[in-house]
Every structure is written in structure tokens, then in C-alpha cells.
Scaffold this active site. Structure first.
Site, mmCIF file in Angstrom:
data_model
loop_
_atom_site.group_PDB
_atom_site.id
_atom_site.type_symbol
_atom_site.label_atom_id
_atom_site.label_comp_id
_atom_site.label_asym_id
_atom_site.label_seq_id
_atom_site.Cartn_x
_atom_site.Cartn_y
_atom_site.Cartn_z
ATOM 1 N N ASN A 1 -8.409 7.655 4.792
ATOM 2 C CA ASN A 1 -7.270 7.649 5.703
ATOM 3 C C ASN A 1 -7.719 7.497 7.156
ATOM 4 O OD1 ASN A 1 -4.341 8.248 6.302
ATOM 5 N ND2 ASN A 1 -5.321 9.866 7.514
ATOM 6 N N GLU A 2 -7.078 6.587 7.848
ATOM 7 C CA GLU A 2 -7.349 6.355 9.275
ATOM 8 C C GLU A 2 -8.847 6.338 9.551
ATOM 9 O OE1 GLU A 2 -4.790 8.893 11.650
ATOM 10 O OE2 GLU A 2 -3.085 7.598 11.203
ATOM 11 N N HIS B 1 -8.439 12.243 2.978
ATOM 12 C CA HIS B 1 -7.515 12.314 4.112
ATOM 13 C C HIS B 1 -8.016 13.403 5.073
ATOM 14 C CE1 HIS B 1 -3.232 11.492 5.634
ATOM 15 N NE2 HIS B 1 -3.808 12.277 6.528
HETATM 16 C C1 BGC Z 1 -2.496 11.422 9.997
HETATM 17 C C2 BGC Z 1 -1.688 12.590 9.491
HETATM 18 C C3 BGC Z 1 -1.002 13.267 10.666
HETATM 19 C C4 BGC Z 1 -0.052 12.269 11.268
HETATM 20 C C5 BGC Z 1 0.805 12.808 12.390
HETATM 21 C C6 BGC Z 1 -1.864 10.648 11.102
HETATM 22 O O1 BGC Z 1 -2.792 10.550 12.109
HETATM 23 O O2 BGC Z 1 -2.902 10.604 8.941
HETATM 24 O O3 BGC Z 1 -2.526 13.443 8.782
HETATM 25 O O4 BGC Z 1 -0.378 14.447 10.313
HETATM 26 O O5 BGC Z 1 -0.759 11.161 11.735
HETATM 27 O O6 BGC Z 1 0.089 13.112 13.524
#
Ligand code: BGC
Length: 426
Positions: A155-156, A111
Site C-alpha cells: 500500500n502506498e 498496509h
Molecule cells: C492510507 C490509509 C489512511 C488514509 C487516510 C492513506 O494514506 O493508505 O491507511 O488512513 O490514507 O489518511
């Protein structure tokens, strides 16, 4: 709202944002630099590393049945090839704690934060990272795979391309500012800020060179080249193959940051291109995955000239984007047209100070999810971002996304009404 019996309703966190003292990570080093762009360092964060039991208990007591969290690569492999069994045991306890409370753990392997050594080796633009990530995924799965049913590899994974697009916009703005500064000699403010910014960038580059051996370290959240973009997805595929070879029944997916891309008349081609960049071109890499983790926060609208600002009068969140919970349903429906696996909402949330707005956001977002489920779209779960107020990366602790407030002086937890509300939606 009626969800199927086995529907997962939970909340999400990420190791670096909540655990504290992630000292072997790339982010930690960048946060300490004198010319850092971080508002503040993560420090002890929410001390979740030591307080996970209390946090998982609060989640479970409120009625939630899933917890999405990440295991930290920089802890598990603090130096290249040296794996730390004690950290694996830590995460084994976290998983056991979830199980003891009837909570399904959804484990993310990466992440955003990486071990600092990986970045010294070229980071997320270096071919070798594919094998490093595969080896790390195999190590974690070998030890913990028997206790988990869901793994999100990365993640993302599309974040780097989104950042590249924003960086391009900023570059154009900086060029414009440079022009303005020149032509408007004497307007001190413009010239001053611009010079300072440039100066900061010079210092930051030198500090990065010292920490990572390069002025432009390729951390995960850097602007990605098209080659780096493909590399991230190959790392996902390699990790998935390693996981499946060990535990074929673990459901494996990746998560993507997805906007509800809306075209106003004349904006169709912009919205289409954005969808292609944000989602469609990844399909060859992910179409056989068990699930896709959908992460949505708001919408983006396009007109004949391209991206539009938020509609006039729109309610804005602390993050400065539009309060628009309906975006989630739209994204789920759109993804379903092209992706055949299951969908899990791995993140959806809002940063607001007034918790009643969070309750409203969750109510409307979940209504959208429920509509999808009723229409037979295979949405299997919803994780709100985030379980607690935490370290919002470069913005520090100023953004309050949490279902639980954390007094960072005492580390006391204060559950908000939204936590109870979410727990009642089962
Ligand atoms: C991410 C998180 C982040 C959240 C809020 C997502 O882009 O996975 O780590 O805190 O959005 O901005």
C-alpha cells in the site's frame, strides 16, 4: 451515473486500523512508548477482527460489491520463519464471508504495518526484506490464492519518499526555530517547545533502540532513502513473481499515494518534479502490472516559489487539506497517459464530521470516475476510504473518514447516509 455491469464499487480498510490488538507489529510497539508521537494507541481498534461479518454484511446490504482489506503480516508471521496457520484460516473466513455476500475481496498484503522482527532486521532499508516479503507473499498466496482475484502487494509504496520530503521541510523549520529561539531569548514559549521537542526526540530514540535495536527504526512509514525507495519496488516485483508462479490469473498491482499536482504560471517545473518523484520514476518497476491502485485525496498547487498553501477560503477537511473531489479524475487521466494497465481507485475519501459533505465528495469524485470510464479509460473499480471510522495512525481516532460510525465504547456500528448513497451508485 452509469458504470459497466462488472464495475466494482466498494470500501477499504487496513488491518491495523480496524482489527485491534495487532500486538506483534512495529506500530503496536511504537504506540506504547512513553515518548510516542501517536495521539493514542490503537488498542482494540474497531474490533473488526471479531466483527468482520457484521461489517461485510453492512457493506453488502448497502449495495456495495467490493471490499478492500489487508491481511496482517505481523499476525501471519509473528516471528521470523514461524507462520501461523490459524491466522490464515481467519482470513480464509473473511474472504468466504465476502463471497457469500457477493462481494469481491481485494486483498492487500502490506498496509504500512510490519512484524516487529522485520524492523529489528533493518526494516525497509535492508536488502534482506525483499526476500522476506517474497516468502510471506508466497505463503499467503499458496494458501489463499485459489479464493482471490485481486492482490495489492504494497500500500502506498511511494509514501517513504513523500515523508522524506516532509521531513526535510520540518528540519528546515526546526533549524529556523532554533535560530529564533536563540535570538529571542526570553520569548519562553518558542524556546520551551523547541527544547521539549528535542528532549522528546532523545527519549524516543532511546525507546526505539530498546524495542528495535536501533534509535532510528526503518518502519515502512519512515523517511526513505533513494535506495530504500528502489528496494520497496523490488520487493513488489519479487512478490508479484511469486504470486504469478502460483496463480497466474490473479491480478496483481501496487498502490500509490497520488496528488493532483497543479501548476500555476511559473510553477510548472515544481509540479513536474513532484510528478516524477510521486509516480513517473516508478514506471520501470510497475509498467507490466495488471493494474495500478490509485489513491487520491486532494490536490497540491505550485507557483514560482514552489508548493502553495490551500487557496484562501478553501473548505478544509479534518486532515487540514483541501476538500477537492475533482482531484481524482485529474489523477486518473494523468496516470493513463503513462501507464497502460487497468486502474482501480483503491482509496479516495474525506474526513469530515458532517456526513452530507461526504455524500457531496463521493458524488463529485464518482462523477469524475464516470467521465473517465465514458472516455474509455480502463478504470475498473472505486473503493472509498474508509468503510468505518478508524485508527488514523498517529492522529488516533479523531479523524472520521468512515461510511459507518463506530461507538468504540460498545463497538456498535452506525451506518451513515453516505454508505447508502455510495451503494446506490452502481
Ligand atoms: C492510507 C490509509 C489512511 C488514509 C487516510 C492513506 O494514506 O493508505 O491507511 O488512513 O490514507 O489518511
Amino acid at each position: 451515473m452509469a458504470f459497466p455491469k462488472d464495475f466494482l464499487i466498494g470500501a477499504a480498510t487496513a488491518a491495523h486500523q480496524v482489527e485491534g490488538n495487532n500486538t506483534n507489529s512495529d506500530y503496536w510497539l511504537q504506540e506504547q512508548m512513553p515518548h510516542t508521537s501517536f495521539a493514542e494507541p490503537s488498542g482494540p481498534a474497531c474490533d473488526h477482527y471479531n466483527r468482520y461479518e457484521e461489517d461485510i454484511r453492512l457493506l453488502a446490504d448497502a449495495g456495495l460489491n467490493a471490499y478492500r482489506f489487508s491481511v496482517e503480516w505481523a499476525r501471519i508471521e509473528p516471528e521470523e520463519g514461524r507462520f501461523d496457520e490459524a491466522e490464515i484460516e481467519h482470513y480464509r473466513r473473511v474472504i468466504a464471508c465476502c463471497r457469500a455476500h457477493g462481494v469481491e475481496p481485494i486483498v492487500t498484503l502490506m498496509h504500512f504495518t510490519s512484524p516487529a522482527w522485520l524492523i529489528r532486521k533493518g526494516g525497509w532499508e535492508a536488502e534482506t526484506t525483499v526476500e522476506y516479503f517474497r516468502r510471506y507473499a508466497a505463503y499467503v498466496t499458496e494458501r489463499l490464492g485459489g479464493e482471490i482475484s485481486y492482490i495489492c502487494t504494497i500500500n502506498e509504496a511511494n509514501m517513504g519518499l513523500q515523508l522524506a520530503a516532509i521531513a526535510k521541510r520540518f528540519q528546515l523549520m526546526a533549524q529556523q526555530a532554533a535560530k529564533n529561539a536563540k535570538s529571542a531569548e526570553g520569548t519562553v514559549q518558542v524556546g520551551m517547545n523547541f527544547e521539549k521537542m528535542m528532549e522528546n526526540m532523545k527519549f524516543a530514540a532511546a525507546e526505539n533502540a530498546q524495542a528495535f535495536g536501533t534509535p532510528q527504526p526503518q518502519i515502512f512509514v519512515s523517511s526513505r532513502t533513494p535506495e530504500g525507495d528502489a528496494l520497496v519496488f523490488r520487493a513488489h516485483q519479487a512478490a508479484k513473481a511469486a504470486i504469478k508462479a502460483l496463480y497466474p490469473d490473479i491480478k496483481v498491482g501496487i498502490t500509490l499515494s497520488m496528488h493532483d499536482l497543479q501548476a500555476l504560471p511559473g510553477g510548472e517545473s515544481f509540479a513536474e518534479a513532484a510528478w516524477d518523484e510521486e509516480f513517473r520514476h516508478y514506471l520501470p518497476y510497475i509498467q507490466d502490472d495488471d493494474f495500478l491502485g490509485v489513491q487520491n485525496y486532494t490536490r497540491t498547487q505550485y507557483g514560482p516559489e514552489g508548493q502553495l498553501p490551500c487557496p484562501a477560503g478553501a473548505e478544509l477537511t479534518q486532515m487540514d487539506y483541501e476538500f477537492y473531489p475533482e482531484a481524482l479524475e485529474h489523477v486518473l487521466r494523468r496516470v493513463r497517459e503513462e501507464f497502460r494497465g487497468d486502474l482501480i481507485v483503491t482509496e479516495n475519501g474525506v474526513a469530515v464530521s458532517d456526513d452530507s459533505r461526504r455524500v457531496e465528495f463521493i458524488r463529485r469524485a464518482l462523477q469524475g470516475v464516470s467521465n473517465c470510464v465514458s472516455d474509455g479509460i480502463p478504470v475498473k473499480g472505486y473503493c472509498y476510504w474508509s468503510l468505518m471510522d478508524n485508527f488514523e495512525w498517529q492522529k488516533g481516532y479523531s479523524m472520521t473518514f468512515g461510511l459507518i460510525a463506530v461507538d468504540r465504547a460498545t463497538m456498535e456500528r452506525h451506518p451513515k447516509e453516505s454508505l447508502a448513497f455510495l451503494g446506490r451508485q452502481k
